[in-house]
Design an enzyme around this catalytic site. Structure first.
Site, PDB file in Angstrom:
ATOM      1  N   ALA A   1     -31.530 -16.172 -21.038  1.00  0.00           N
ATOM      2  CA  ALA A   1     -31.414 -15.338 -19.895  1.00  0.00           C
ATOM      3  C   ALA A   1     -30.683 -14.040 -20.063  1.00  0.00           C
ATOM      4  O   ALA A   1     -30.615 -13.924 -21.083  1.00  0.00           O
ATOM      5  CB  ALA A   1     -30.546 -15.994 -18.661  1.00  0.00           C
ATOM      6  N   HIS A   2     -30.333 -13.336 -19.362  1.00  0.00           N
ATOM      7  CA  HIS A   2     -29.989 -11.916 -19.359  1.00  0.00           C
ATOM      8  C   HIS A   2     -28.732 -11.894 -20.021  1.00  0.00           C
ATOM      9  O   HIS A   2     -27.684 -12.719 -20.219  1.00  0.00           O
ATOM     10  CB  HIS A   2     -29.695 -11.175 -18.323  1.00  0.00           C
ATOM     11  CG  HIS A   2     -28.442 -11.788 -17.320  1.00  0.00           C
ATOM     12  ND1 HIS A   2     -27.212 -11.392 -17.444  1.00  0.00           N
ATOM     13  CD2 HIS A   2     -28.642 -12.719 -16.433  1.00  0.00           C
ATOM     14  CE1 HIS A   2     -26.550 -12.160 -16.518  1.00  0.00           C
ATOM     15  NE2 HIS A   2     -27.419 -13.078 -15.998  1.00  0.00           N
ATOM     16  N   ASP A   3     -28.680 -10.516 -21.222  1.00  0.00           N
ATOM     17  CA  ASP A   3     -27.510 -10.310 -21.725  1.00  0.00           C
ATOM     18  C   ASP A   3     -26.980 -11.465 -22.526  1.00  0.00           C
ATOM     19  O   ASP A   3     -25.751 -11.420 -22.990  1.00  0.00           O
ATOM     20  CB  ASP A   3     -26.482  -9.942 -20.612  1.00  0.00           C
ATOM     21  CG  ASP A   3     -26.652  -8.884 -19.896  1.00  0.00           C
ATOM     22  OD1 ASP A   3     -26.746  -7.601 -20.236  1.00  0.00           O
ATOM     23  OD2 ASP A   3     -26.816  -8.876 -18.680  1.00  0.00           O
TER      24      ASP A   3
END
Length: 226
Positions: free
Chosen positions: A147-149
């Site tokens: 997922a993000h980041d």
């Protein structure tokens, strides 16, 4: 210098075991782009075990045979789960000036601002969402996601159906087992999984894992030593 269309390109999938056989169809798909520079693109397995001359319709060469081949250009990727072996093989092939080729399934998805190092294997239905930084020779198996980041090191392996949520940092050579879930961290305070850590099948990671530690269970805890 551009190749003549009649010159030959050789692509090696290193290994001929289970995972290597699984990713050969991805290698075929990923090699289609090479046909823009040559009509002759040959895919082979590269393995020490030469008891089978052909596996799933592809020839099997030794490393020395692969290196000695007179193809105009050579590419490779490593279909072996053990990260230390994957690193050793990749360094050997790079030293022979064989170029890494990413293997990305047609159904693999990457979103915005995703930076993935060379030699990635992205299997079917895998996803890397936005603003991820992922290192070299990463394996993202079937139905797994990042997922993000997230920040992921080199030679990391995600087994099938891993769920890695946002703001997670994972060190080099870590292994995340099938169906494991990693809870999201926070901006500026990511959940940390140390270098060489192993997350067991189905584990639910809710807090940081020190380097070279194996965790299992829900919530994930260090595996007891006998």
């Amino acid at each position: 210098m551009a190749l003549a269309r009649t010159e030959r390109i050789l692509v090696g999938v290193v290994g001929a075991g289970g995972f290597a056989k699984e990713i050969m169809p991805i290698a075929r798909y990923s090699s289609e782009a090479l046909k823009s520079i040559s009509e002759s693109v040959e895919l082979v397995f590269v393995d020490r075990d030469l008891s089978d001359a052909v596996v799933n319709g592809h020839g099997v060469l030794s490393e020395n045979e692969f290196f000695a081949d007179t193809a105009s250009k050579k590419f490779f990727n490593v279909g072996i789960g053990d990260s230390k072996i994957r690193q050793r093989i990749s360094e050997k092939f790079l030293a022979q000036r064989v170029k890494p080729l990413d293997f990305r399934a047609k159904s693999a998805v990457t979103y915005d601002a995703v930076d993935i190092g060379e030699g990635a294997v992205l299997c079917d239905n895998s996803i890397a969402t936005s603003n991820c930084r992922i290192g070299r020779f990463f394996h993202l198996n079937i139905n797994a996601y990042v997922a993000h980041d997230c920040e992921i090191g080199d030679f990391v392996t995600f087994a099938p159906s891993v769920c890695c949520n946002g703001f997670v940092s994972i060190g080099d050579h870590s292994y995340i087992g099938t169906g494991a879930v990693i809870r999201h961290g926070k901006r500026g305070q990511p959940l940390m999984i140390g270098e060489g850590a192993v997350v067991g099948m189905g584990a639910v990671v809710t807090k940081d894992i020190p380097p070279y530690t194996t965790v299992v269970g829900n919530p994930a805890r260090p595996m007891a030593r006998n």
